[in-house]
Scaffold this motif. Structure first.
Motif, PDB file in Angstrom:
ATOM      1  N   VAL A  73       0.843  -1.206   0.000  1.00 19.98           N
ATOM      2  CA  VAL A  73       0.000   0.000   0.000  1.00 19.98           C
ATOM      3  C   VAL A  73       0.874   1.252   0.000  1.00 19.98           C
ATOM      4  CG1 VAL A  73      -1.639   1.360   1.362  1.00 19.98           C
ATOM      5  CG2 VAL A  73      -2.005  -1.100   1.051  1.00 19.98           C
ATOM      6  N   LEU A  74       1.930   1.233   0.793  1.00 19.46           N
ATOM      7  CA  LEU A  74       2.863   2.364   0.815  1.00 19.46           C
ATOM      8  C   LEU A  74       3.466   2.597  -0.568  1.00 19.46           C
ATOM      9  CD1 LEU A  74       4.573   4.484   2.328  1.00 19.46           C
ATOM     10  CD2 LEU A  74       6.222   2.659   2.821  1.00 19.46           C
ATOM     11  N   LEU A  75       3.822   1.517  -1.258  1.00 20.43           N
ATOM     12  CA  LEU A  75       4.391   1.637  -2.592  1.00 20.43           C
ATOM     13  C   LEU A  75       3.388   2.214  -3.586  1.00 20.43           C
ATOM     14  CD1 LEU A  75       6.375  -1.738  -2.826  1.00 20.43           C
ATOM     15  CD2 LEU A  75       7.323   0.573  -2.597  1.00 20.43           C
ATOM     16  N   VAL A  76       2.116   1.842  -3.439  1.00 21.10           N
ATOM     17  CA  VAL A  76       1.078   2.372  -4.321  1.00 21.10           C
ATOM     18  C   VAL A  76       0.940   3.882  -4.134  1.00 21.10           C
ATOM     19  CG1 VAL A  76      -1.390   2.363  -4.848  1.00 21.10           C
ATOM     20  CG2 VAL A  76      -0.211   0.214  -4.433  1.00 21.10           C
ATOM     21  N   PHE A  77       0.849   4.332  -2.886  1.00 20.57           N
ATOM     22  CA  PHE A  77       0.761   5.769  -2.611  1.00 20.57           C
ATOM     23  C   PHE A  77       1.999   6.493  -3.141  1.00 20.57           C
ATOM     24  CE2 PHE A  77      -2.589   4.628   0.347  1.00 20.57           C
ATOM     25  CZ  PHE A  77      -3.412   5.748   0.331  1.00 20.57           C
ATOM     26  N   PHE A  78       3.164   5.901  -2.912  1.00 17.76           N
ATOM     27  CA  PHE A  78       4.410   6.530  -3.340  1.00 17.76           C
ATOM     28  C   PHE A  78       4.477   6.649  -4.857  1.00 17.76           C
ATOM     29  CE2 PHE A  78       8.913   6.061  -4.605  1.00 17.76           C
ATOM     30  CZ  PHE A  78       9.410   7.237  -4.070  1.00 17.76           C
ATOM     31  N   MET A  79       4.163   5.568  -5.568  1.00 16.28           N
ATOM     32  CA  MET A  79       4.222   5.598  -7.030  1.00 16.28           C
ATOM     33  C   MET A  79       3.240   6.615  -7.602  1.00 16.28           C
ATOM     34  SD  MET A  79       3.542   2.582  -9.847  1.00 16.28           S
ATOM     35  CE  MET A  79       5.194   1.895  -9.788  1.00 16.28           C
ATOM     36  N   PHE A  80       2.025   6.643  -7.054  1.00 20.05           N
ATOM     37  CA  PHE A  80       1.035   7.590  -7.567  1.00 20.05           C
ATOM     38  C   PHE A  80       1.492   9.023  -7.314  1.00 20.05           C
ATOM     39  CE2 PHE A  80      -2.922  10.004  -7.706  1.00 20.05           C
ATOM     40  CZ  PHE A  80      -3.511   9.490  -8.858  1.00 20.05           C
ATOM     41  N   ALA A  81       2.105   9.267  -6.166  1.00 19.01           N
ATOM     42  CA  ALA A  81       2.617  10.604  -5.860  1.00 19.01           C
ATOM     43  C   ALA A  81       3.706  11.000  -6.851  1.00 19.01           C
ATOM     44  CB  ALA A  81       3.149  10.653  -4.434  1.00 19.01           C
ATOM     45  N   VAL A  82       4.598  10.056  -7.178  1.00 24.02           N
ATOM     46  CA  VAL A  82       5.658  10.330  -8.152  1.00 24.02           C
ATOM     47  C   VAL A  82       5.063  10.653  -9.516  1.00 24.02           C
ATOM     48  CG1 VAL A  82       7.599   9.312  -9.413  1.00 24.02           C
ATOM     49  CG2 VAL A  82       7.392   8.952  -6.958  1.00 24.02           C
ATOM     50  N   VAL A  83       4.055   9.885  -9.926  1.00 23.46           N
ATOM     51  CA  VAL A  83       3.392  10.124 -11.212  1.00 23.46           C
ATOM     52  C   VAL A  83       2.779  11.529 -11.248  1.00 23.46           C
ATOM     53  CG1 VAL A  83       1.438   9.445 -12.658  1.00 23.46           C
ATOM     54  CG2 VAL A  83       2.958   7.699 -11.716  1.00 23.46           C
ATOM     55  N   CYS A  84       2.124  11.911 -10.161  1.00 27.24           N
ATOM     56  CA  CYS A  84       1.496  13.237 -10.111  1.00 27.24           C
ATOM     57  C   CYS A  84       2.531  14.362 -10.105  1.00 27.24           C
ATOM     58  CB  CYS A  84       0.597  13.344  -8.875  1.00 27.24           C
ATOM     59  SG  CYS A  84      -0.901  12.340  -8.951  1.00 27.24           S
ATOM     60  N   ILE A  85       3.601  14.181  -9.357  1.00 27.29           N
ATOM     61  CA  ILE A  85       4.664  15.199  -9.324  1.00 27.29           C
ATOM     62  C   ILE A  85       5.291  15.355 -10.704  1.00 27.29           C
ATOM     63  CG2 ILE A  85       6.961  15.728  -8.410  1.00 27.29           C
ATOM     64  CD1 ILE A  85       6.045  14.394  -5.780  1.00 27.29           C
ATOM     65  N   MET A  86       5.494  14.238 -11.396  1.00 26.24           N
ATOM     66  CA  MET A  86       6.029  14.295 -12.751  1.00 26.24           C
ATOM     67  C   MET A  86       5.079  15.042 -13.684  1.00 26.24           C
ATOM     68  SD  MET A  86       9.010  13.135 -13.240  1.00 26.24           S
ATOM     69  CE  MET A  86       8.836  13.128 -15.022  1.00 26.24           C
TER      70      MET A  86
END
Length: 236
Positions: free
Chosen positions: A109-122
């Protein structure tokens, strides 16, 4: 309260391992590379195709990543030679296995939140157009749901880690699954292969009862099989 102590112990094992940070870097690198290569020079690129493209493409990384977290949490006990200590201690093997599954879930779950945050920041750095909170929220919920489906089938990796007494075999299986998934998808059988079903969901393809049953059976076999292995199997 006893199981909380097991969970705390497993969390410390993960956080103190370099593997945790390696996985974090891997989950950040993939969306960054895809975003830069595909959209950095795109004219009038929008958030909707960007999110659909990147999140859909990253489902393959979820399969590998979640399979790895599942097999590493269990498999490291064998490679580190700590399995014998766990088996001889007067502690509940059921609690040990359950605590490992709970930590795997929290890690994923932490990885999902982290990846989505990276996608949004990009997306923000690239300067995409047409982004709304509703679009981002709906995309996240869809991505999370697909991720949960991937977590279900990753229980097979946990079972294989115990059967093979290590994590090399399930890691190899994860990469093999990615290859097979491409073949299955091209053959039009993605709805019947457990590891391609989450990709269909994130692509807004309606899942039939057969696909849901296949997912459920796969997850149950992996979970119950792992619990049974720890509870009843005599290991050396």
């Amino acid at each position: 309260m006893k199981i909380l102590s097991f969970i705390h112990c497993e969390v410390l094992k993960v956080l103190r391992s370099s593997v945790f940070w390696i996985v974090i870097v891997a989950f950040a690198t993939m969306p960054i590379m895809l975003g830069l290569v595909t959209y950095i020079n795109a004219v009038d690129a929008g958030w909707e195709p960007y999110l659909t493209d990147l999140l859909g493409t990253n489902t393959a990384l979820l399969v590998i990543g979640f399979s790895f977290t599942a097999c590493w949490v269990f498999g490291r006990e064998y490679t580190d030679k700590t399995i014998s200590e766990l088996l001889v201690k007067p502690v509940s093997k059921l609690y040990v296995a359950l605590s490992k599954f709970i930590v795997i879930f929290l890690w994923d779950v932490l990885l999902v939140f982290f990846m989505f945050a990276v996608v949004c920041i990009m997306g923000i750095l690239i300067g995409l157009n047409g982004g709304t909170w509703l679009l981002i929220t709906n995309s996240f919920l869809t991505f999370m749901a697909a991720s949960l489906l991937t977590m279900v089938v990753s229980t097979i990796s946990a079972l294989l880690a115990n059967v093979s007494k290590g994590y090399l075999a399930p890691i190899g299986l994860a990469f093999l699954i990615v290859v097979i998934s491409n073949v299955v998808a091209q053959a039009g059988l993605a709805a019947y292969f457990p590891w391609t079903i989450p990709a269909l969901f994130i692509s807004n393809v309606h899942l039939g009862i057969v696909s849901i049953v296949i997912l459920a059976i796969t997850g149950i076999v992996g979970f119950i099989g792992t619990i049974a292995w720890w509870s009843f199997t005599e290991q050396q």
